[in-house]
Structures are given as C-alpha cells and as structure tokens.
Scaffold this motif. Structure first.
Motif, PDB file in Angstrom:
ATOM      1  N   GLU A  18      43.861  30.440  42.400  1.00  0.00           N
ATOM      2  CA  GLU A  18      43.414  29.325  43.226  1.00  0.00           C
ATOM      3  C   GLU A  18      43.049  29.848  44.617  1.00  0.00           C
ATOM      4  N   GLY A  19      41.865  29.519  45.094  1.00  0.00           N
ATOM      5  CA  GLY A  19      41.471  29.904  46.445  1.00  0.00           C
ATOM      6  C   GLY A  19      40.805  31.262  46.542  1.00  0.00           C
ATOM      7  N   ASP A  20      40.753  32.006  45.459  1.00  0.00           N
ATOM      8  CA  ASP A  20      40.069  33.307  45.489  1.00  0.00           C
ATOM      9  C   ASP A  20      38.570  33.108  45.704  1.00  0.00           C
ATOM     10  N   PHE A  21      37.995  33.975  46.531  1.00  0.00           N
ATOM     11  CA  PHE A  21      36.548  33.985  46.742  1.00  0.00           C
ATOM     12  C   PHE A  21      36.089  35.388  46.368  1.00  0.00           C
ATOM     13  N   VAL A  22      35.437  35.506  45.210  1.00  0.00           N
ATOM     14  CA  VAL A  22      35.054  36.815  44.695  1.00  0.00           C
ATOM     15  C   VAL A  22      33.555  37.016  44.843  1.00  0.00           C
ATOM     16  N   THR A  23      33.155  38.105  45.522  1.00  0.00           N
ATOM     17  CA  THR A  23      31.730  38.417  45.566  1.00  0.00           C
ATOM     18  C   THR A  23      31.420  39.376  44.423  1.00  0.00           C
ATOM     19  N   VAL A  24      30.226  39.177  43.819  1.00  0.00           N
ATOM     20  CA  VAL A  24      29.832  39.957  42.643  1.00  0.00           C
ATOM     21  C   VAL A  24      28.561  40.709  42.979  1.00  0.00           C
ATOM     22  N   ILE A  25      28.607  42.054  42.852  1.00  0.00           N
ATOM     23  CA  ILE A  25      27.396  42.839  43.084  1.00  0.00           C
ATOM     24  C   ILE A  25      27.086  43.693  41.864  1.00  0.00           C
ATOM     25  N   GLY A  26      25.867  44.253  41.846  1.00  0.00           N
ATOM     26  CA  GLY A  26      25.451  45.073  40.706  1.00  0.00           C
ATOM     27  C   GLY A  26      23.941  45.070  40.620  1.00  0.00           C
ATOM     28  N   GLY A  27      23.401  46.096  39.939  1.00  0.00           N
ATOM     29  CA  GLY A  27      21.949  46.241  39.860  1.00  0.00           C
ATOM     30  C   GLY A  27      21.315  45.163  39.004  1.00  0.00           C
ATOM     31  N   ASN A  28      20.000  45.178  38.928  1.00  0.00           N
ATOM     32  CA  ASN A  28      19.276  44.216  38.081  1.00  0.00           C
ATOM     33  C   ASN A  28      19.690  44.398  36.640  1.00  0.00           C
ATOM     34  N   GLY A  29      19.956  43.297  35.979  1.00  0.00           N
ATOM     35  CA  GLY A  29      20.314  43.358  34.565  1.00  0.00           C
ATOM     36  C   GLY A  29      21.738  43.783  34.303  1.00  0.00           C
ATOM     37  N   ALA A  30      22.579  43.827  35.353  1.00  0.00           N
ATOM     38  CA  ALA A  30      23.955  44.282  35.175  1.00  0.00           C
ATOM     39  C   ALA A  30      24.796  43.271  34.410  1.00  0.00           C
TER      40      ALA A  30
ATOM     41  N   ARG B  16      37.834  39.102  47.600  1.00  0.00           N
ATOM     42  CA  ARG B  16      37.764  40.092  46.521  1.00  0.00           C
ATOM     43  C   ARG B  16      36.312  40.444  46.254  1.00  0.00           C
ATOM     44  N   LEU B  17      36.104  41.619  45.641  1.00  0.00           N
ATOM     45  CA  LEU B  17      34.750  42.050  45.312  1.00  0.00           C
ATOM     46  C   LEU B  17      34.764  42.720  43.943  1.00  0.00           C
ATOM     47  N   ILE B  18      33.778  42.389  43.105  1.00  0.00           N
ATOM     48  CA  ILE B  18      33.633  43.163  41.877  1.00  0.00           C
ATOM     49  C   ILE B  18      32.225  43.727  41.796  1.00  0.00           C
TER      50      ILE B  18
ATOM     51  N   ASP C 150      25.811  47.423  33.583  1.00  0.00           N
ATOM     52  CA  ASP C 150      25.675  47.513  32.135  1.00  0.00           C
ATOM     53  C   ASP C 150      26.666  46.609  31.393  1.00  0.00           C
ATOM     54  N   GLY C 151      26.833  45.411  31.889  1.00  0.00           N
ATOM     55  CA  GLY C 151      27.678  44.452  31.193  1.00  0.00           C
ATOM     56  C   GLY C 151      29.173  44.659  31.348  1.00  0.00           C
ATOM     57  N   LYS C 152      29.560  45.516  32.323  1.00  0.00           N
ATOM     58  CA  LYS C 152      30.993  45.724  32.539  1.00  0.00           C
ATOM     59  C   LYS C 152      31.322  45.625  34.029  1.00  0.00           C
ATOM     60  N   ILE C 153      32.581  45.317  34.319  1.00  0.00           N
ATOM     61  CA  ILE C 153      33.040  45.381  35.704  1.00  0.00           C
ATOM     62  C   ILE C 153      33.499  46.818  35.937  1.00  0.00           C
ATOM     63  N   ILE C 154      32.822  47.525  36.854  1.00  0.00           N
ATOM     64  CA  ILE C 154      33.136  48.950  37.007  1.00  0.00           C
ATOM     65  C   ILE C 154      33.936  49.231  38.266  1.00  0.00           C
ATOM     66  N   PHE C 155      34.088  48.229  39.118  1.00  0.00           N
ATOM     67  CA  PHE C 155      34.850  48.450  40.341  1.00  0.00           C
ATOM     68  C   PHE C 155      35.375  47.126  40.826  1.00  0.00           C
ATOM     69  N   HIS C 156      36.558  47.118  41.367  1.00  0.00           N
ATOM     70  CA  HIS C 156      37.214  45.896  41.767  1.00  0.00           C
ATOM     71  C   HIS C 156      38.024  46.185  43.014  1.00  0.00           C
ATOM     72  N   ALA C 157      37.831  45.421  44.070  1.00  0.00           N
ATOM     73  CA  ALA C 157      38.630  45.625  45.278  1.00  0.00           C
ATOM     74  C   ALA C 157      39.085  44.269  45.788  1.00  0.00           C
ATOM     75  N   SER C 158      40.313  44.213  46.322  1.00  0.00           N
ATOM     76  CA  SER C 158      40.748  42.936  46.883  1.00  0.00           C
ATOM     77  C   SER C 158      41.611  43.162  48.116  1.00  0.00           C
ATOM     78  N   GLY C 159      41.821  42.111  48.863  1.00  0.00           N
ATOM     79  CA  GLY C 159      42.695  42.125  50.033  1.00  0.00           C
ATOM     80  C   GLY C 159      42.338  43.217  51.025  1.00  0.00           C
ATOM     81  N   GLU C 160      43.348  43.977  51.441  1.00  0.00           N
ATOM     82  CA  GLU C 160      43.170  45.003  52.465  1.00  0.00           C
ATOM     83  C   GLU C 160      42.163  46.055  52.015  1.00  0.00           C
ATOM     84  N   GLU C 161      42.219  46.391  50.714  1.00  0.00           N
ATOM     85  CA  GLU C 161      41.318  47.419  50.196  1.00  0.00           C
ATOM     86  C   GLU C 161      39.868  46.994  50.395  1.00  0.00           C
ATOM     87  N   LYS C 162      39.589  45.705  50.142  1.00  0.00           N
ATOM     88  CA  LYS C 162      38.227  45.213  50.293  1.00  0.00           C
ATOM     89  C   LYS C 162      37.827  45.235  51.772  1.00  0.00           C
ATOM     90  N   LYS C 163      38.756  44.867  52.637  1.00  0.00           N
ATOM     91  CA  LYS C 163      38.442  44.815  54.069  1.00  0.00           C
ATOM     92  C   LYS C 163      38.023  46.176  54.591  1.00  0.00           C
TER      93      LYS C 163
END
Ligand code: ATP
Ligand code: MG
Lengths: 311, 261
Positions: B31-43, B218-220, B224-237
C-alpha cells in the motif's frame, strides 16, 4: 405553365398533412438510426428488417383482435429483440457490425413472411386500425388524427430519449460509442451497452413500422427496403441544417426535421413528374452528397480563421 | 496490495509471430508504493500494465489485488480497483462529451450505472472545485466538449478522473510522453501532488531516467519480458542516471530513446 405551377402547388398543399405525418414517422425512424449510427458509431442495417417486423407484428395482432394500442409495445419489443440478435452476433461472436446487421435483416425477411402467414402483405381495411379508431373517436378526418397522433408520439420520443441519454446509463452508452477504451477503463461493460443501444434503436425502428401500418392501413414485407438509407438521409440533412454543434435534444429534433424535409423534397419531386422508381437513386445521391459535404467544404472554402470555438 | 506472481504473456502462440512479451514476472507492491518502470522499446512495460489492468490476459501466472485473485476478471470489472492514464491523450476521455459528463462517468467508475441523472447540480459544483485546484482554467468550461481541449489539458483531466475516487492502484503508461516538455512537467507535478496526498499505490512507466529517479520510492528496470533490476528506498535514492545507463549498456541495450532521455 402557370396552371401547371398552380396544380403542383395545390397538390402539395393537399398532401401536406400526409407529408408531415410521414415526415414525423420517418423522423421516429431517424432517431433510431441516430442512436446506432451517431451515438454507438455502428452502421446498423437491421433497421430494414425491424421496421417491417414492427409493422407486420402490429398488423397481425390487429387481425387477431388485439387492442390496437397494445400492439405498439409488442411491436417495439419485437424490434428490440432483433436489435439484440445483431448486437450478440457482433459482441459475442465478433462478427463485424455491418455484417451482423445484414445477417439479421436477411433472416428477418423469412421471419416476417412467417408472421404474415406466407403472404407478402396484410391489409387493415375494415379492421379497427389506429387510423380508423382515432378518427371515429374524435369524429374528424383521419388525416388530421394521423397527423396529431404521429406528432405526439414523435415529440414524446424526443423527450424520452433526451432524458435517457442524460442518465448514467444513457451516458455510458454514449461513452461506449465515443471511446470504448475510456468506457471500459471507467468500468462500463461496453458489450452490454452496445446490446442496450441496438435494442433501443431497433425498438424505435419497429415503432415507426408499427405507426406506418396503423396509420396507412397495411403492412408489407417489403415496406422497409432501403430504410437505413432514408434514416441516414434524415440524420445528415438534420445535421446540415442544425450545424451539429447544439445540445442533444436539438440534434434529435434535427433528425426529425431532416426526415420531414426529406419527405417534402420527395413529394415535390414526384409532383414534378419524377418516376417513383427513381426515388432510390435520388435518395442515394442525396445521402452521398450530404455525407461528403464536410470534405467538399474543406476543399472549396478558403481557410477559416484559426482557433477553437469556446477557447 | 498488488501481487503479480509468475506472470507470462505470449502473443500469437504457436504461430511464426509467437512473441513472449512477459516471462515469469513477479512483483509485489505494498500500500502506498510508487514504482517507476523503465526499459527499452518492447521490453514488456506496457504489457505488464495491461495485464494488471486486464486488457491483456496472462497466459500463465496469477494477479491478486488486496488478496483477491483477479487473473480472470475482464478489464471493466477491475476498473473499480484499478484506474489508468494512457500515453495517448485522446484515449482517456470521451471527446464528444463535455467536461462535466466525463468527470461524472469517472465519478461512478466501477459502480452500477442506473437511470439517475448523470450530472447533478451538486456534482457540477464539486467538479468545479476539483478543476479549480488544477489551475488550468477549466473550472469555467464544464460544458465544453473535451475534444476541444489541448493534449495537456486532456491528460490532466484524465489524471483527475483516474484519481478522484481513490483507486486501489493507479497505472500510468508514459502518460506525459506525448506532451511538450513544459506541459509534461506540469502533469508530472500534478501526479506527484495527487499520489503523495492520497498515499496512492502507483505503477508509472517512463522513458525519462531523471523522472524515474525523481519520482516514487521504488524502481524496476525491464528487458526482454523480465524484471532485470530492482531498487527501493535508500538504494533508489542513491541511484544516478549514469548508474542506470551503465545497467543498460551491460545488457547491450543502448537504443537512442534511452540515451536521449
Ligand atoms: N497485441 C500484441 N500483439 C502482438 N505482439 C505484441 C502485442 N502487444 C505487444 N506486443 C509485443 O510484445 C513486446 C512487448 O511490448 P510492450 O508494448 O509491452 O513493450 P514496452 O516495454 O511497453 O515498449 P515501448 O517502450 O515501446 O512502449 C513487443 O515485442 C511487442 O511487439
Ligand atoms: Mg509501452
């Protein structure tokens, strides 16, 4: 020459009550076409069959001795069912909308023949049709009772549709036609809205068919061939006159006005000696012209001053 | 709040065009998580959001919102819980209907629609107040057709519509990509205001690295159809744009759109 013009003029004036009555009933049909073609964005050919269905159901029930006014809701329900069949073919079986309508219309011909008892028409002469019932009741010529009755039904329908399309349910049907992605994102079941919209549209077409039968005194399996084109003609003529930017009830009335004007043009053309068999060609040309008017305007008028209205 | 468990999506299975758009993706949002999603075209970013919204059916796996399984629920039945803003400003509103009618449709998102009048005068007043908070000058144009608004105005209106009845989950798919930079910033600022005020659980796809770092907790990163990196909290900052670019280079993804961002 002068006597010719005078003849045409008297002919026109004499037929005016009938022309207006026909205009109002075609106007009712036009509102049905407006719902499918403009609101739902579905060119629905079912109306050809459902208009005849409404007329035939009403005629046969009258023959069976039903109260003529009770035949109206039954005819409407029959038309609505035809609309539902088209909508189900389109939404559940994923058949393109135009083809779904053609299939239902095609099938309705056989169904209409069956209801008629394998004859192609049914006359109401000598039976208590609405035309005769009302004229006797008010003791005035039927052309006037027909005119008043068709006007009241038409006006009542404008009010009813204005109300309905302002409700949550009606607005959901409008949103479905305008932007289905948006509608679904708001939780609107777009399939159900199409079913409801086509049921309404074809119920209205059947109402028009029922009125034709009851006010003119006969039902015919071919009474409605090409109805969709006349409906479209009415809608686009109405839009041209009212310029398409006004509130919803004016748009609906525009369809009725379009139908009345269309009938008037046809009556004048016939009085001028146009053969009846040319009617369809003239109507088709009229509709094609009216539908291409936006494009013609764009090419011929000098560029308008930029900017948006209301901006 | 949101549980995505081993979701796979295959388009056109067993044909020459077979495409594995998502490969066993799992993601959990509180609850309350705000996740940004990045990745190339067609990811697979849009496919992920579409699967959560229900416009794309998962071939395998399970999606649950607040513990209840929605995997087989069609999109319009999820709309009460999930609301979305599309990339195309035309897609989120009904252009032939006016502003107040659009807002009223959104007001009853996911609820039963009845024969009650769509916009009551009390609601019109309420809409006016909501719109004046946006500072777009729309509060005096309630009866104006949405089709006459600019892309930015439409997108701001869509955002308001998506959040006015707080949804459990807000999905934003490059919702500022079609706007000019100034308008995009404005809409993003609005997004931040609303999400932080409502503690709104959000998934936001963006092609802009800086936005992906600036917004959310948080950031993912997808490829290629997979989550390859995930960072949250202090790590994301602590992450920088350079860090993200290095990640992309390490997987051989250097397409122009990412470098330009
Ligand atoms: N409806 C579909 N039918 C077939 N293939 C599809 C469909 N939707 C997406 N794909 C394919 O699935 C893959 C993932 O697409 P997706 O739209 O999720 O990517 P994305 O990460 O959102 O990319 P972009 O940054 O370009 O928006 C792509 O290869 C795409 O071509
Ligand atoms: Mg995408």
């Amino acid at each position: 020459m002068i006597s010719l013009i005078a003849n045409i003029f008297t002919g026109f004036v004499n037929s005016l009550p009938t022309t207006l009555m026909e205009g109002f009933v075609w106007g009712i049909l036009a509102m049905g076409v407006y719902i499918s073609y403009r609101i739902l964005d579905v060119p629905d050919m079912t109306v050809d069959g459902s208009l005849a269905l409404g007329g035939i159901v009403s005629a046969m029930l009258t023959v069976k001795g039903w109260n003529v006014f009770l035949t109206i809701p039954i005819a409407v329900i029959a038309g609505a069912l035809a609309g539902i069949v088209t909508a189900l073919l389109h939404t559940k079986l994923k058949i393109p909308a135009i083809l779904s309508g053609i299939l239902t219309m095609f099938a309705l011909y056989s169904i209409n023949m069956r209801i008629l008892g394998n004859r192609s028409s049914q006359s109401l002469v000598g039976l208590p049709s609405i035309k005769d019932t009302l004229a006797q009741l008010l003791n005035i010529p039927f052309i006037y009772t027909n005119l008043i009755f068709s006007f009241l039904i038409m006006a009542g329908l404008v009010a009813l549709l204005y109300w309905f399309f302002g409700t949550q349910l009606g607005s959901s049907i409008r949103a479905t036609g305008c932007n289905p992605d948006m509608a679904r994102a708001q939780g609107i079941n777009t399939d159900n809205m199409k079913i409801a919209g086509l049921a309404l549209s074809n119920g209205i077409a059947a109402l028009a068919g029922c009125l034709f039968t009851q006010l003119q005194g006969s039902a015919d399996v071919n009474m409605a061939s090409g109805t969709i084109v006349i409906g479209l003609a009415s809608v686009v003529i109405g839009e041209i006159i009212f310029n398409n930017k006004l509130s919803f009830w004016i748009k609906l009335s525009g369809a009725v006005a379009g139908a009345t004007i269309y009938r008037t043009i046809i009556v004048i053309a016939l009085l001028l000696g146009m053969p009846t068999s040319d009617l369809k060609l003239v109507t088709a040309v009229l509709v094609a012209l009216a539908l291409s008017l936006p494009l013609i305007k764009k090419h011929t008028s000098p560029r308008k001053k930029g900017g948006q209205e209301n901006a | 709040m949101l549980d995505i468990v081993n979701i796979s999506v295959v388009f056109h299975p067993s044909t020459p065009n077979e495409k594995h758009a998502l490969n066993s993706v799992s993601l959990h949002l509180d609850e309350g998580d705000f996740v940004t999603v990045i990745g190339g075209n067609g990811a697979g970013k849009s496919t992920l959001l579409n699967t959560v919204a229900g416009t794309v059916r998962a071939t395998e796996g399970k999606i649950a919102i607040d513990g209840s399984d929605v995997t087989r629920k069609p999109d319009f039945k999820r709309a009460g819980d999930v609301s979305r803003v599309f990339q195309d400003p035309m897609k989120g509103t009904a252009g032939d209907m006016n502003i107040e009618e659009n807002l009223a449709l959104a007001m009853s998102r996911g609820k039963r629609r009845t024969l009650r009048w769509n916009v009551t005068s009390k609601e019109a007043q309420q809409f006016k107040e909501m719109l004046s908070e946006l500072h777009l000058g729309l509060e005096d144009r309630l009866n104006c057709k949405v089709g006459l608004l600019s892309g930015g105005q439409r997108q701001a209106l869509t955002l308001l519509m998506a959040t006015m009845n707080k949804p459990k989950l807000l999905l934003l798919d490059e919702h500022t990509a079609a706007l000019d930079p100034k308008t995009a910033d404005k809409v993003l600022k609005m997004t931040e205001d609303i999400t932080s005020r409502n503690n709104q659980t959000t998934l936001m796809v963006t092609h802009n690295m800086r936005d992906a770092l600036r917004y959310g907790n948080r950031l993912i990163m997808m490829n290629d159809g997979k989550i390859i990196f995930h960072a949250s909290g202090e790590e994301k900052k602590k992450l920088t744009v350079q860090d993200l670019l290095n990640k992309f280079t390490s997987i051989g993804q250097e397409n122009d759109r990412i470098l330009l961002a």
